[in-house]
Design a protein around this motif. Structure first.
Motif, short mmCIF file in Angstrom:
data_model
loop_
_atom_site.label_atom_id
_atom_site.label_comp_id
_atom_site.label_asym_id
_atom_site.label_seq_id
_atom_site.Cartn_x
_atom_site.Cartn_y
_atom_site.Cartn_z
N SER A 1 -6.85 -4.06 -1.17
CA SER A 1 -6.96 -4.71 0.14
C SER A 1 -8.30 -4.32 0.75
CB SER A 1 -5.50 -4.22 1.10
OG SER A 1 -5.93 -2.75 1.46
N PRO A 2 -8.66 -5.34 1.60
CA PRO A 2 -9.90 -5.18 2.33
C PRO A 2 -9.95 -3.65 3.11
CG PRO A 2 -9.32 -7.40 2.70
CD PRO A 2 -8.02 -6.43 2.15
N GLU A 3 -8.75 -3.37 3.74
CA GLU A 3 -8.73 -1.98 4.25
C GLU A 3 -8.67 -0.73 3.32
OE1 GLU A 3 -8.64 0.86 7.15
OE2 GLU A 3 -8.84 -1.37 7.57
N GLN A 4 -7.96 -0.95 1.94
CA GLN A 4 -8.34 0.12 1.22
C GLN A 4 -9.77 0.25 0.56
OE1 GLN A 4 -5.58 -1.57 -1.57
NE2 GLN A 4 -4.36 0.46 -1.53
N MET A 5 -10.42 -0.88 0.47
CA MET A 5 -11.93 -0.86 0.08
C MET A 5 -12.75 -0.16 1.15
SD MET A 5 -14.28 -1.25 -2.03
CE MET A 5 -13.31 -2.40 -3.36
N ARG A 6 -12.52 -0.66 2.50
CA ARG A 6 -13.31 -0.08 3.40
C ARG A 6 -13.22 1.61 3.49
NH1 ARG A 6 -12.40 -4.62 6.24
NH2 ARG A 6 -10.28 -3.88 6.83
N THR A 7 -12.03 1.87 3.42
CA THR A 7 -11.80 3.36 3.42
C THR A 7 -12.32 4.16 2.32
OG1 THR A 7 -9.44 3.02 4.60
CG2 THR A 7 -9.58 4.96 3.52
N ALA A 8 -12.16 3.35 1.12
CA ALA A 8 -12.67 3.96 -0.07
C ALA A 8 -14.24 4.11 -0.02
CB ALA A 8 -12.30 3.20 -1.29
N VAL A 9 -14.88 3.08 0.58
CA VAL A 9 -16.40 3.20 0.68
C VAL A 9 -16.64 4.13 1.80
CG1 VAL A 9 -18.30 1.88 1.54
CG2 VAL A 9 -16.65 0.71 -0.29
#
Length: 99
Positions: free
Chosen positions: A32-40
């Motif tokens: 998800s976009p939220e997962q990607m934001r958090t991972a970055v």
């Protein structure tokens, strides 16, 4: 935004792993976009399966990698697109509209 799962990228994230040799197509449903934001933000790698089926952990590539890294040929074949360099969205934006 050019590595994000937008229509021009065939609704896939274009991500890298390991030594960043190739861009791989990870389905939008896998991350998800939220997962990607958090991972970055946390400098974490995300586990997911790209179109080619590799088992790796993935990260968002940098600007120059999004523009110049070669795309994974098996991922491109799975999506029915031509292998090339950079994300499909970037490749399309570099083409001359008069040709």
């Amino acid at each position: 935004m050019t590595a994000h799962p937008i229509e021009e990228n065939h609704r896939h994230w274009w991500l890298v792993s390991g030594k960043w040799r190739r861009l791989h197509a990870v389905p939008a449903a896998a991350i998800s976009p939220e997962q990607m934001r958090t991972a970055v933000d946390d400098a974490r790698l995300l586990p997911a399966r790209p179109a080619c089926g590799m088992r790796r952990r993935w990260t968002m590539p940098g600007l120059f990698s999004r523009l110049g890294r070669r795309r994974c040929t098996p991922c491109c074949q799975a999506l029915g697109i031509e292998p090339g360099y950079g994300t499909p969205a970037n490749e399309a934006s570099r083409k001359d509209p008069t040709t």
